[in-house]
Design a protein around this motif. Structure first.
Motif, PDB file in Angstrom:
ATOM      1  N   PRO A   1      15.494   7.945  -0.790  1.00 15.15           N
ATOM      2  CA  PRO A   1      14.101   8.083  -0.339  1.00 15.15           C
ATOM      3  C   PRO A   1      13.821   9.430   0.323  1.00 15.15           C
ATOM      4  O   PRO A   1      12.778  10.046   0.079  1.00 15.15           O
ATOM      5  CB  PRO A   1      13.943   6.917   0.630  1.00 15.15           C
ATOM      6  CG  PRO A   1      14.882   5.884   0.106  1.00 15.15           C
ATOM      7  CD  PRO A   1      16.067   6.649  -0.401  1.00 15.15           C
TER       8      PRO A   1
ATOM      9  N   ARG B   1       8.929  -1.958  -9.786  1.00 18.90           N
ATOM     10  CA  ARG B   1      10.305  -2.429  -9.954  1.00 18.90           C
ATOM     11  C   ARG B   1      10.406  -3.861 -10.445  1.00 18.90           C
ATOM     12  O   ARG B   1      11.335  -4.230 -11.121  1.00 18.90           O
ATOM     13  CB  ARG B   1      11.083  -2.284  -8.644  1.00 18.90           C
ATOM     14  CG  ARG B   1      11.815  -0.980  -8.535  1.00 18.90           C
ATOM     15  CD  ARG B   1      12.379  -0.812  -7.154  1.00 18.90           C
ATOM     16  NE  ARG B   1      11.304  -0.700  -6.172  1.00 18.90           N
ATOM     17  CZ  ARG B   1      11.473  -0.699  -4.871  1.00 18.90           C
ATOM     18  NH1 ARG B   1      12.683  -0.800  -4.371  1.00 18.90           N
ATOM     19  NH2 ARG B   1      10.456  -0.577  -4.044  1.00 18.90           N
TER      20      ARG B   1
ATOM     21  N   LEU C   1      14.595   1.330   2.973  1.00 20.09           N
ATOM     22  CA  LEU C   1      13.917   1.781   1.758  1.00 20.09           C
ATOM     23  C   LEU C   1      14.875   1.754   0.579  1.00 20.09           C
ATOM     24  O   LEU C   1      16.033   2.109   0.710  1.00 20.09           O
ATOM     25  CB  LEU C   1      13.380   3.198   1.952  1.00 20.09           C
ATOM     26  CG  LEU C   1      12.452   3.416   3.148  1.00 20.09           C
ATOM     27  CD1 LEU C   1      11.994   4.864   3.194  1.00 20.09           C
ATOM     28  CD2 LEU C   1      11.270   2.468   3.107  1.00 20.09           C
ATOM     29  N   ALA C   2      14.356   1.329  -0.568  1.00 23.54           N
ATOM     30  CA  ALA C   2      15.202   1.275  -1.759  1.00 23.54           C
ATOM     31  C   ALA C   2      14.895   2.444  -2.677  1.00 23.54           C
ATOM     32  O   ALA C   2      15.789   3.180  -3.073  1.00 23.54           O
ATOM     33  CB  ALA C   2      14.983  -0.051  -2.482  1.00 23.54           C
ATOM     34  N   ALA C   3      13.641   2.640  -3.003  1.00 30.04           N
ATOM     35  CA  ALA C   3      13.258   3.699  -3.941  1.00 30.04           C
ATOM     36  C   ALA C   3      12.601   4.849  -3.180  1.00 30.04           C
ATOM     37  O   ALA C   3      12.011   4.646  -2.126  1.00 30.04           O
ATOM     38  CB  ALA C   3      12.289   3.144  -4.976  1.00 30.04           C
ATOM     39  N   PRO C   4      12.702   6.073  -3.734  1.00 20.85           N
ATOM     40  CA  PRO C   4      12.061   7.221  -3.082  1.00 20.85           C
ATOM     41  C   PRO C   4      10.576   6.991  -2.772  1.00 20.85           C
ATOM     42  O   PRO C   4      10.090   7.344  -1.704  1.00 20.85           O
ATOM     43  CB  PRO C   4      12.266   8.346  -4.099  1.00 20.85           C
ATOM     44  CG  PRO C   4      13.555   7.978  -4.774  1.00 20.85           C
ATOM     45  CD  PRO C   4      13.525   6.479  -4.894  1.00 20.85           C
ATOM     46  N   GLY C   5       9.851   6.382  -3.715  1.00 21.20           N
ATOM     47  CA  GLY C   5       8.418   6.156  -3.512  1.00 21.20           C
ATOM     48  C   GLY C   5       8.112   5.199  -2.369  1.00 21.20           C
ATOM     49  O   GLY C   5       6.973   5.141  -1.886  1.00 21.20           O
ATOM     50  N   ASP C   6       9.095   4.431  -1.943  1.00 18.00           N
ATOM     51  CA  ASP C   6       8.893   3.536  -0.797  1.00 18.00           C
ATOM     52  C   ASP C   6       8.537   4.311   0.471  1.00 18.00           C
ATOM     53  O   ASP C   6       7.966   3.746   1.407  1.00 18.00           O
ATOM     54  CB  ASP C   6      10.143   2.692  -0.542  1.00 18.00           C
ATOM     55  CG  ASP C   6      10.342   1.621  -1.598  1.00 18.00           C
ATOM     56  OD1 ASP C   6       9.370   1.289  -2.307  1.00 18.00           O
ATOM     57  OD2 ASP C   6      11.470   1.118  -1.730  1.00 18.00           O
ATOM     58  N   MET C   7       8.881   5.603   0.492  1.00 16.28           N
ATOM     59  CA  MET C   7       8.468   6.446   1.616  1.00 16.28           C
ATOM     60  C   MET C   7       6.956   6.396   1.799  1.00 16.28           C
ATOM     61  O   MET C   7       6.448   6.358   2.913  1.00 16.28           O
ATOM     62  CB  MET C   7       8.862   7.914   1.356  1.00 16.28           C
ATOM     63  CG  MET C   7      10.303   8.239   1.534  1.00 16.28           C
ATOM     64  SD  MET C   7      10.832   8.220   3.269  1.00 16.28           S
ATOM     65  CE  MET C   7      10.144   9.754   3.859  1.00 16.28           C
ATOM     66  N   LEU C   8       6.227   6.432   0.669  1.00 12.99           N
ATOM     67  CA  LEU C   8       4.759   6.450   0.725  1.00 12.99           C
ATOM     68  C   LEU C   8       4.206   5.134   1.252  1.00 12.99           C
ATOM     69  O   LEU C   8       3.102   5.087   1.792  1.00 12.99           O
ATOM     70  CB  LEU C   8       4.185   6.748  -0.674  1.00 12.99           C
ATOM     71  CG  LEU C   8       4.541   8.124  -1.236  1.00 12.99           C
ATOM     72  CD1 LEU C   8       4.316   8.176  -2.741  1.00 12.99           C
ATOM     73  CD2 LEU C   8       3.727   9.201  -0.533  1.00 12.99           C
ATOM     74  N   HIS C   9       4.973   4.064   1.074  1.00 14.44           N
ATOM     75  CA  HIS C   9       4.598   2.749   1.617  1.00 14.44           C
ATOM     76  C   HIS C   9       4.948   2.673   3.099  1.00 14.44           C
ATOM     77  O   HIS C   9       4.127   2.267   3.924  1.00 14.44           O
ATOM     78  CB  HIS C   9       5.296   1.661   0.811  1.00 14.44           C
ATOM     79  CG  HIS C   9       5.141   0.290   1.381  1.00 14.44           C
ATOM     80  ND1 HIS C   9       3.916  -0.279   1.638  1.00 14.44           N
ATOM     81  CD2 HIS C   9       6.076  -0.632   1.762  1.00 14.44           C
ATOM     82  CE1 HIS C   9       4.092  -1.494   2.145  1.00 14.44           C
ATOM     83  NE2 HIS C   9       5.389  -1.729   2.235  1.00 14.44           N
TER      84      HIS C   9
ATOM     85  N   THR D   1       0.841  -1.200   0.000  1.00 13.75           N
ATOM     86  CA  THR D   1       0.000   0.000   0.000  1.00 13.75           C
ATOM     87  C   THR D   1       0.874   1.247   0.000  1.00 13.75           C
ATOM     88  O   THR D   1       1.865   1.311   0.729  1.00 13.75           O
ATOM     89  CB  THR D   1      -0.873   0.028   1.272  1.00 13.75           C
ATOM     90  OG1 THR D   1      -1.609  -1.194   1.336  1.00 13.75           O
ATOM     91  CG2 THR D   1      -1.833   1.201   1.261  1.00 13.75           C
ATOM     92  N   TYR D   2       0.518   2.221  -0.809  1.00 14.90           N
ATOM     93  CA  TYR D   2       1.204   3.517  -0.871  1.00 14.90           C
ATOM     94  C   TYR D   2       0.193   4.605  -0.498  1.00 14.90           C
ATOM     95  O   TYR D   2      -0.886   4.667  -1.063  1.00 14.90           O
ATOM     96  CB  TYR D   2       1.765   3.759  -2.288  1.00 14.90           C
ATOM     97  CG  TYR D   2       2.824   2.751  -2.647  1.00 14.90           C
ATOM     98  CD1 TYR D   2       2.467   1.471  -3.064  1.00 14.90           C
ATOM     99  CD2 TYR D   2       4.174   3.040  -2.525  1.00 14.90           C
ATOM    100  CE1 TYR D   2       3.431   0.515  -3.362  1.00 14.90           C
ATOM    101  CE2 TYR D   2       5.150   2.098  -2.821  1.00 14.90           C
ATOM    102  CZ  TYR D   2       4.772   0.839  -3.230  1.00 14.90           C
ATOM    103  OH  TYR D   2       5.717  -0.106  -3.513  1.00 14.90           O
TER     104      TYR D   2
ATOM    105  N   ALA E   1       6.719   8.873  -8.156  1.00 11.21           N
ATOM    106  CA  ALA E   1       7.552   8.129  -7.206  1.00 11.21           C
ATOM    107  C   ALA E   1       6.896   6.799  -6.850  1.00 11.21           C
ATOM    108  O   ALA E   1       7.568   5.765  -6.726  1.00 11.21           O
ATOM    109  CB  ALA E   1       7.779   8.961  -5.945  1.00 11.21           C
TER     110      ALA E   1
ATOM    111  N   ALA F   1       8.585   3.113  -7.680  1.00 11.53           N
ATOM    112  CA  ALA F   1       8.889   2.189  -6.589  1.00 11.53           C
ATOM    113  C   ALA F   1       8.132   0.876  -6.747  1.00 11.53           C
ATOM    114  O   ALA F   1       8.690  -0.203  -6.544  1.00 11.53           O
ATOM    115  CB  ALA F   1       8.534   2.841  -5.246  1.00 11.53           C
TER     116      ALA F   1
END
Lengths: 306, 306
Positions: free
Chosen positions: A212, A254, B209-217, A169-170, A247, A251
């Motif tokens: 991140p 991938r 976290l690997a990708a920036p968008g992983d922040m949203l997860h 979930t994002y 973003a 993510a």
């Protein structure tokens, strides 16, 4: 008797209630929508409300079987239908449907949600989205794929051999709203038409991020790009939207492969556009995944050993 | 005459007003603080308010020179002092101080902010932080280093040969507040003591976290870790804090080197703890960087050719 009613399928979520009357071939005969989501219904009031909303389909006091899915099966809903652990397909979800005996509507099925745990940062859950994914699989005849259900809490799920094997979930939609409405970013923004240039600038920024934590920096650029008039006040909200959606897509996709978007046409268009800018392929699922998924789940339930 | 007043130095920010009476050696003789930030003062009302607030230091109707820095020099402040472009040290900032003639206070200096542009995602700005950095440099006798001023909008600045060569703003504090107060994450949270375990879990998540968008997860995990009782309701806010601060530090300290934290003791402790968990060295600047920086800037202004 293909056209005689065979199922009342209800997607009962946090903020909305959507019911479908389906025939014996799974086709939609009629539908009802109401803004009576789970969060607006008190404990003990669910049965009465459901009777009211599906009354037209039970004019003789009886009617076809009823299957509910979504947040109605959560602790905050009617009766809790505990999560099924991924990998989960139609068979696993159907086997975990909870049956309740009601006074006025007889036996009703409540579908469980799906849980993924023990991988990644922590447990993750969905309720209702699994049914829409089953609908998208049924519509395409496929048994594999990457699916995205964009929104307040976007879900990305990978399906193998008809089963949801993993998902995440994002918080994209909700983070966007909180940042846009409750931070300094609101000050320079002006409402306007959806703006392709502002959105593209946000997606492009998402692509340039390395770490991140750079997300926290790029968000602030919504302000400075406005201050220095690199973007117009009407474009700033679109920049922020493009940044977060870009973003998220980078993510979540991938693992590779074409992702199928299940969502409203406007949101699906936004995701496809971000995908196009990023050189990633996103396609849109056909309409009606909710009803199709409920029908598939109902059939699996009927075949279920319990 | 080391103890006779030589400067009234004011850090006039968005939400607060801090004034120092300094002697001819730069030592603080007296101070005044007031919650009269720039955002609370109407255009045209600045002079009257300043007279009121520094009145005790001007009992005979005259007094030492006055130098203001911070948001008071922004478009929303008293008089705009246009940004100086980085690289900028004391000399460049002092040369861009704007002088205004007031009726009651005579000539007053308003310091500019610093702008970095043409690198990264877009322009970035600071106003007031540059003076605190100059103070930290003066306190340590150093001319190089990485400095962080944590807060609503955290600033990370790299200094070479006494000049701020680059910097970036991270919306960490404000994103934290917006997410904690205006999203679903608020529901499971309960206020409690600062919790080291919850904070460490957030920092650890930031590291994975690997990708920036992983922040949203990872943000959404604040909810599921609570739902599944992996963290207690009192720990959830700390998890979110650790996640955002950890991600900020990892992103901003990529250039390497020990970072010096300029900020309140509580916030500095939080950043140092996150740094420790990440294996990165953060040290705390001495108190009084604001007054020290204003004094250094005043001296450079006096030497300034204009």
């Amino acid at each position: 008797m293909k056209n005689s009613p065979a199922l009342i399928a209800v997607d009962w979520g946090t903020t909305s209630f959507r019911a479908y009357l389906l025939d014996a071939g799974g086709a939609v005969l009629d539908r009802v929508e109401a803004g009576r989501g789970v969060q607006s219904v008190e404990k003990g009031a669910h049965e009465k409300l459901l009777v009211e909303l599906v009354q037209p389909w039970r004019s003789d006091g009886a009617g076809p079987p009823i299957l509910l899915s979504g947040m109605i099966g959560s602790r905050q809903g009617w009766v809790e239908a505990p999560y099924v652990r991924a990998p989960a397909g139609l068979r696993e979800v159907a086997a975990a449907i909870v049956t309740i005996d009601t006074e006025t509507l007889g036996e009703i099925g409540i579908a469980p949600g799906v849980l993924v745990d023990g991988v990644g940062l922590g447990p993750d859950v969905m309720r209702g989205e699994e049914t829409q994914i089953f609908g998208a699989l049924a519509a395409s005849g496929r048994a594999e794929g990457l699916f995205v259900l964009p929104g307040t809490h976007s879900k990305w799920a990978r399906v193998e051999q008809g089963r949801i094997v993993s998902f995440a979930t994002y918080m994209t939609g909700e983070a966007f709203a909180a940042l846009r409405e409750h931070t300094i970013l609101a000050r320079l923004m002006r409402a306007g038409e959806a703006d392709a240039e502002g959105f593209a600038a946000g997606v492009s920024a998402a692509e340039k991020l390395a770490a991140p934590g750079d997300m926290l920096h790029a968000m602030f650029m919504t302000r400075t790009l406005g201050l220095f008039e690199r973007l117009a006040p009407e474009q700033l909200s679109e920049y922020l939207s493009g940044l977060l959606i870009g973003a998220e897509i980078l993510a979540a996709s991938r693992g590779g492969g074409t992702a199928t978007v299940i969502g409203s046409p406007a949101l699906a268009r936004r995701y496809r556009e971000a995908g196009r800018l990023l050189g990633l392929s996103l396609e849109t699922a056909p309409d009606g995944c909710v009803a199709l998924g409920q029908w598939a789940l109902f059939q699996a339930w009927r075949r279920s050993p319990d």
